[in-house]
Design an enzyme around this catalytic site. Structure first.
Site, PDB file in Angstrom:
ATOM      1  N   CYS A 135     -14.881  36.139 -61.737  1.00 60.64           N
ATOM      2  CA  CYS A 135     -14.604  35.494 -63.018  1.00 60.64           C
ATOM      3  C   CYS A 135     -13.763  36.494 -63.807  1.00 60.64           C
ATOM      4  O   CYS A 135     -12.847  37.089 -63.248  1.00 60.64           O
ATOM      5  CB  CYS A 135     -15.889  35.082 -63.727  1.00 60.64           C
ATOM      6  SG  CYS A 135     -17.140  36.384 -63.895  1.00 60.64           S
ATOM      7  N   LYS A 136     -14.063  36.705 -65.073  1.00 58.94           N
ATOM      8  CA  LYS A 136     -13.276  37.667 -65.850  1.00 58.94           C
ATOM      9  C   LYS A 136     -13.807  39.080 -65.698  1.00 58.94           C
ATOM     10  O   LYS A 136     -13.055  40.013 -65.383  1.00 58.94           O
ATOM     11  CB  LYS A 136     -13.261  37.271 -67.331  1.00 58.94           C
ATOM     12  CG  LYS A 136     -12.366  38.149 -68.194  1.00 58.94           C
ATOM     13  CD  LYS A 136     -12.295  37.654 -69.634  1.00 58.94           C
ATOM     14  CE  LYS A 136     -11.378  38.538 -70.466  1.00 58.94           C
ATOM     15  NZ  LYS A 136     -11.304  38.079 -71.884  1.00 58.94           N
TER      16      LYS A 136
END
Length: 224
Positions: A135-136
């Site tokens: 994800c981030k």
């Protein structure tokens, strides 16, 4: 092709974040070591054989990602994938599976359940391995997917929670923890038994294909 071991696991501690082992080998890898150090993405770690997790890969991480010989990436953010990253995937024939979970606010348990279930259907298919989940920051959304996988593997709940907290740290989300506590993996186990692969014995790499039908995923798949 090595498989993902999805049989019972004893309760144990969470996997620690791995660090770069340093340069070695010859040929292209040696050249990368000499000119471009192998820098893994933030929060990078081994989840299982040929299954990895991390935060968002930056261009400086590309030489390291090449060493993983990835076949697929599971991306858990709703934002479009950056052009530079898409070009890297295209150059290395890596498929992108995108499941958009909004990271600006805590999603509801119902939303997480629906999206994570679809992502798990992709993740447990060994035909897409080696695979990187990200994800981030590699904390909340990635932690929910990996934690759900651990439940499929019959990890005890305390170990699932401990592993999530290793990467989320002080930013652990109550919604994520509630999701991991209540997520029902029985449907995924049925998929494993009836559609995808049967595994025999903990630690074994044997697998038997039970169905010749293609598994149709509902994810957003970016063709490279």
């Amino acid at each position: 092709m090595m498989g993902l071991n999805l049989m019972n696991m004893e309760c144990g501690g969470a996997n620690e974040t791995t660090e770069n082992d340093g340069c070695g080998g010859d040929g292209d890898d040696a050249g990368a070591c000499a000119g471009e150090p192998f820098v893994p993405p933030i929060n990078f770690a081994n989840v299982e054989d040929r299954v990895y997790r991390s935060g968002f890969p930056q261009p400086s991480n590309f030489p390291f990602l090449e060493t993983l010989q990835l076949r697929s990436i599971i991306y858990l953010c709703p934002e479009p994938y950056p052009t530079e990253n898409l070009e890297f995937l295209k150059a290395h024939n890596i498929r992108l599976f995108q499941f958009g979970i909004d990271g600006t606010r805590e999603p509801s348990v119902d939303v997480l359940t629906n999206i994570i279930t679809e992502a798990l259907k992709v993740l447990i298919d060994v035909r897409i391995h080696p695979v990187l989940i990200h994800c981030k920051r590699g904390k909340h959304r990635t932690g929910c997917l990996v934690g759900s996988l651990r439940k499929v593997q019959n990890w005890c709940l305390s170990s699932v929670m401990d592993e999530y907290k290793v990467y989320a740290g002080i930013k652990s989300r109550d919604t994520d923890l509630k999701f991991l506590e209540t997520y029902d993996v029985s449907y995924l186990r049925q998929c494993l038994q009836s559609v995808i692969y049967q595994y025999h014995g903990y630690g074994s790499k044997k697998r038997r294909l039970l169905s010749g039908e293609d598994v149709r995923h509902k994810s957003r798949i970016t063709s490279i």
